[in-house]
Structure formats: structure tokens, C-alpha cells
Design an enzyme around this catalytic site. Structure first.
Site, PDB file in Angstrom:
ATOM      1  CG  ASN A 193      -0.270  -0.046   2.535  1.00  0.00           C
ATOM      2  OD1 ASN A 193       0.802   0.534   2.720  1.00  0.00           O
ATOM      3  ND2 ASN A 193      -0.876  -0.736   3.490  1.00  0.00           N
ATOM      4  CE  LYS A 194       0.143   8.607  -0.778  1.00  0.00           C
ATOM      5  NZ  LYS A 194      -0.958   9.609  -0.885  1.00  0.00           N
ATOM      6  CE  LYS A 195       2.515   3.462   8.423  1.00  0.00           C
ATOM      7  NZ  LYS A 195       1.733   3.106   9.644  1.00  0.00           N
ATOM      8  CD  GLU A 196       2.198  -2.644   3.452  1.00  0.00           C
ATOM      9  OE1 GLU A 196       1.862  -3.416   4.356  1.00  0.00           O
ATOM     10  OE2 GLU A 196       1.886  -2.816   2.252  1.00  0.00           O
ATOM     11  CG  ASP A 263      -5.316 -10.780   2.858  1.00  0.00           C
ATOM     12  OD1 ASP A 263      -4.114 -10.530   2.677  1.00  0.00           O
ATOM     13  OD2 ASP A 263      -5.814 -10.980   3.979  1.00  0.00           O
TER      14      ASP A 263
END
Length: 471
Positions: A193-196, A263
């Protein structure tokens, strides 16, 4: 290739989610903490198991490899997987089975308890697992590595698996964790995701320019075929084979719970790439799958039919008439296997209080069925001057609301007979029913009371109109 012929291999951290539901009405005399009175306990698949569960829902054949402990949770998790139709390869370890226990009260999470170990596995387990996978690798059309940093996907083992898949031209999709993405080098794509992605690339993503920069850096770090980042409500962004930036916006219309959406996305992408679809078609399909699951409560799944319906040209505005039924049998097949919420009322002059109440009710399950009093029943209950609007008008307006799944008109004074047929998971009534008998409660798994908005009622609206007419 037909979906039922698609075989997908999932390898990663197997988890069991346990939910303890109860009520908290007092503080403990021993410490300033709430006392939760347990009312219900249930389990669901988590981690890599939820990815496999999503694939099964979409119609694929799935094999899963991972580790469980020699404990009750491990046996329960294996049984869950088998009962779902998943080809399960659970290797026993000295570590405990990863279990997330959530204590819930009044729809709020009070506490989470994690039982887990993230130490590397015993070398003999890595060897046995790889030997087994290597022996059957040519039967699969795609490999998913679902990493939650619990020790199964060590850097060395991850690289060994990717190299094995690449040698047979099998796509490898990784759900990454941590900040070191080098362990996923040479995979087909990752789904951070964006944060990761920002943590792994050290790029502050705030516009298309920085998004492109982060994707390019991911490609360089991992030598990916398709650098990809999920952007929550903004959809999915990726670089194609020509390194051009593409953004596929989300198509979700109702967002109730984003649990497990990641998922679902990786499962949907894997299914489409395994079929030989382009990355463009795969991301479109994954967006639709995510839209379905975030319109449900909890770590839900999306069936192939639900996704196809979502992609249908006319699904955005569903015909309100198709949501109106004369009895439960007309819609029973459509709601089988779903968490049903039921409420009822006259809904004579639909107002803000009604809509707010219905939206809150819808968030409690997968479908909301509204029992609607007929014109005759309202006259018996409220007098000859009611209803203001006919049952057909009231039903059509209710069915036009996105939060309402179906409307069933009933002619009795109470909905007891209708509730006995539906047997809803949750029966919803207004908060004014506190300490009162709720008709039909014995046919529902639980009863939930929802607060009304003050000074919002049909009676108040009628009184205001009559007062203005007199003036």
C-alpha cells in the site's frame, strides 16, 4: 482458461483470527478496565489463509503451504482450511500457531491479544516444504507469497521460491512486509500500500511525480515486471512494460470495512495473470473485487459472480424495482450465505433520521432487508389518515437507497412472521426499545439497538406542515 482450471499456490504465514463478542457495562473493581461479559466467540482465516480463502471464493483451485504449532489452534486452522476446500499443507513447528484474538464490545475493539513467534523456522521444515513444492510446481499457474514477517518467508527461502517459479515462467506475486524489499527480487509484482511503499523506497508519495518515482525505485530494487502500489480509495497504480504510469481509480460506491481488502486484491491479480490477462485487465478486476469486499463487514471475500456483477455496465444504478419483494422466498437464493440484517417500519415520509438509521444498520452485515408495513397495517396502527404515501411509493423510495438491499412489504400488524422466515443474523431496532420486548427476537442470532437522531420523525414533519397550513 476457465477459472475452475486455474491452480494457484499460496505460501506464507498462516493465521487464525479469533473474535470474542460481548458487552461492557461496568469497570473491574480490581483495575480501571472494563469488564466484558462474553456472549459469542467465532473464528476466521487470517494472513495467507485469507488470501487462499479469497481465491476459493473466486473459483480457483488453491494449495497453501505454511506452518502451524502443535496446539489446538493449529488443528482448528487446518480443519478450517480443509472445510473451505483448500489443499492444505500445514507443517508442524515448535512455535505456537499465530493467533490474533480480538475482544469486542458495543461494536468497538477493546483489546487485541497476539499469540505468535516470528523466529525463523527449523531448517528441516524449510527443506521439506521446498522439496514438496518443487515436486508439484509445474501444476500451478501462479504463486503468491503472503508475508507477515512471522518467519516463514525468510529472505533465503523467498528467493529460492521465486527462482523456482521463474524457471517455469510462473508469475510470482508478493504481499510484502518490512522495509527491505530486496528479498522479493525478480518477482512479477508486489502489492504494497502507499504507506508501505513509502517506507521501502523512502519516497514521500504526494502526487503523480513522486508516485512515479516510488514505482521506478521499487522496480530498481526488486527487478519487478510490474511495479505496483495500492492507493486505497484512489485505486491501483502501476508501471507497464514500457514503464508508463497507469492509475486505475477505485470503483467502490459504499465503504464499510477495508479489513482484508489487500488479500482480495492480490488474489484477484493472481487469478487474472494466471489466466493470461494483461496487467491492465488484472488491475481492473482487482479494483472491482476490492470494491465488493469493502462494502462488507470484516475480512470478507468476493465471489466471481459478485465481481462480474460489479463490472457489469448497469450495476452502478441498480433497478430499485428489482429490490422490492412480496415475500422472502423471492430473494432467499440471493442472500444465502450472507450476513443478514433486518429492520422494519412504516417509513411514511422518508427523512434524514430514517436514512441515518438505515445506513448504520447496513454496516452491521452483508445485506439489509427492510420489512415495510403495508397501507392496511399502517391504518390499523396509526389511524385512517395514514399513511401519507402509498406502500408502492414508500417501497420504491427505500429501495432507491444504496444501503438497502431488499424491501419486503408485509400486511400483518407486526413483522414476526416475516422475521421467522428470514431468521436474520442481526435484528435492528431503535434505541427506544431498550428494556422492551423486541418482536421476533427469538428468530434472530442477535438484536442491535441504534440511536435515532433527535427531533427527526414523520410525526414532527406532519405536525409542522399542519401548523403552517393553519397559519
Amino acid at each position: 482458461m476457465a477459472v475452475e482450471r486455474i491452480k494457484i499456490l499460496v505460501i506464507g504465514d498462516l493465521m487464525l483470527d479469533k473474535y470474542i463478542w460481548g458487552s461492557a457495562n461496568r469497570l473491574s473493581p480490581e483495575a480501571p478496565v472494563p469488564v466484558v461479559k462474553i456472549e459469542e466467540e467465532n473464528f476466521s482465516l487470517g494472513g495467507a489463509c485469507n488470501v487462499a480463502n479469497n481465491l476459493i471464493a473466486m473459483g480457483a483451485f488453491v494449495s497453501i503451504y505454511g506452518v502451524v504449532g502443535n496446539d489446538a489452534e493449529g488443528s482448528l486452522l487446518h480443519d478450517f482450511l480443509v472445510n473451505k476446500g483448500i489443499d492444505s499443507h500445514c507443517y508442524k513447528s515448535n512455535r505456537p500457531t499465530t493467533t490474533k484474538m480480538r475482544i469486542m464490545a458495543s461494536k468497538h475493539q477493546m483489546l487485541r491479544l497476539d499469540k505468535e513467534s516470528n523466529t525463523p523456522l527449523e531448517s528441516k521444515i524449510y527443506e521439506a516444504m521446498f522439496e514438496d513444492i518443487q515436486g508439484s510446481i509445474t501444476t500451478y499457474h501462479c504463486m503468491i507469497l503472503s508475508d507477515y514477517l512471522k518467519g516463514v518467508l525468510s529472505p533465503a527461502f523467498t528467493q529460492k521460491l521465486i527462482k523456482l517459479a521463474n524457471s517455469f515462467d510462473i508469475p510470482v506475486l508478493c504481499d510484502p512486509k518490512g522495509s527491505d524489499y530486496a528479498k522479493y527480487k525478480h518477482a512479477t509484482l508486489l502489492t504494497p500500500n502507499k504507506k508501505e511503499a513509502m517506507e521501502a523506497t523512502h519516497v514521500n508519495i504526494h502526487n503523480d511525480k513522486t508516485l512515479l518515482e516510488a514505482l521506478q525505485k521499487m522496480r530498481k530494487i526488486c527487478s519487478l515486471t510490474y511495479p505496483l502500489i495500492t492507493l486505497s480509495e484512489e485505486g491501483i497504480a502501476y508501471l507497464d512494460s514500457d514503464l508508463a504510469l497507469h492509475k486505475k481509480p477505485t470503483i467502490a460506491k459504499e465503504v464499510y470495512d477495508v479489513s482484508g481488502a489487500g488479500d482480495t486484491v492480490i488474489a484477484a491479480l493472481a487469478l487474472q495473470l494466471a489466466k493470461g490477462e494483461s496487467i491492465e485487465e488484472a488491475t481492473k478486476f482487482a479494483n472491482a473485487a476490492a470494491a465488493v469486499v469493502i462494502g462488507k463487514i470484516g475480512s470478507a471475500t468476493a465471489t466471481l459472480k459478485e465481481i462480474q456483477d460489479y463490472l457489469a455496465p448497469k450495476r452502478i444504478i441498480k433497478d430499485a424495482k428489482a429490490k422490492i419483494a412480496t415475500n422472502f422466498l423471492e430473494i432467499k437464493e440471493n442472500v444465502n450465505g450472507k450476513k443478514i440484517v433486518f429492520t422494519n417500519g412504516c417509513f411514511d415520509i422518508l427523512h434524514y433520521g430514517h436514512v441515518s438509521y438505515l445506513e448504520k444498520a447496513r454496516k452491521l452485515g452483508d445485506v439489509l432487508i427492510v420489512g415495510l408495513n403495508s397501507d392496511d397495517s399502517i391504518k390499523r396502527l396509526k389511524g385512517k389518515d395514514r399513511p401519507i404515501n402509498s406502500q408502492i411509493d414508500r417501497a420504491f423510495i427505500l429501495a432507491s437507497l444504496a444501503c438497502v438491499s431488499y424491501v419486503i412489504i408485509f400486511d400483518e400488524d407486526t413483522p414476526e412472521n416475516l422475521i421467522s422466515q428470514i431468521k436474520p443474523d442481526i435484528l435492528v431496532k431503535g434505541a427506544d426499545y431498550k428494556d422492551k420486548v423486541v418482536i421476533g427476537a427469538e428468530y434472530a442470532k442477535s438484536v442491535q439497538l441504534i440511536d435515532f437522531i433527535d427531533n427527526k420523525s414523520t410525526t414532527n414533519i406532519i405536525d409542522k406542515i399542519q401548523k403552517q397550513v393553519k397559519e
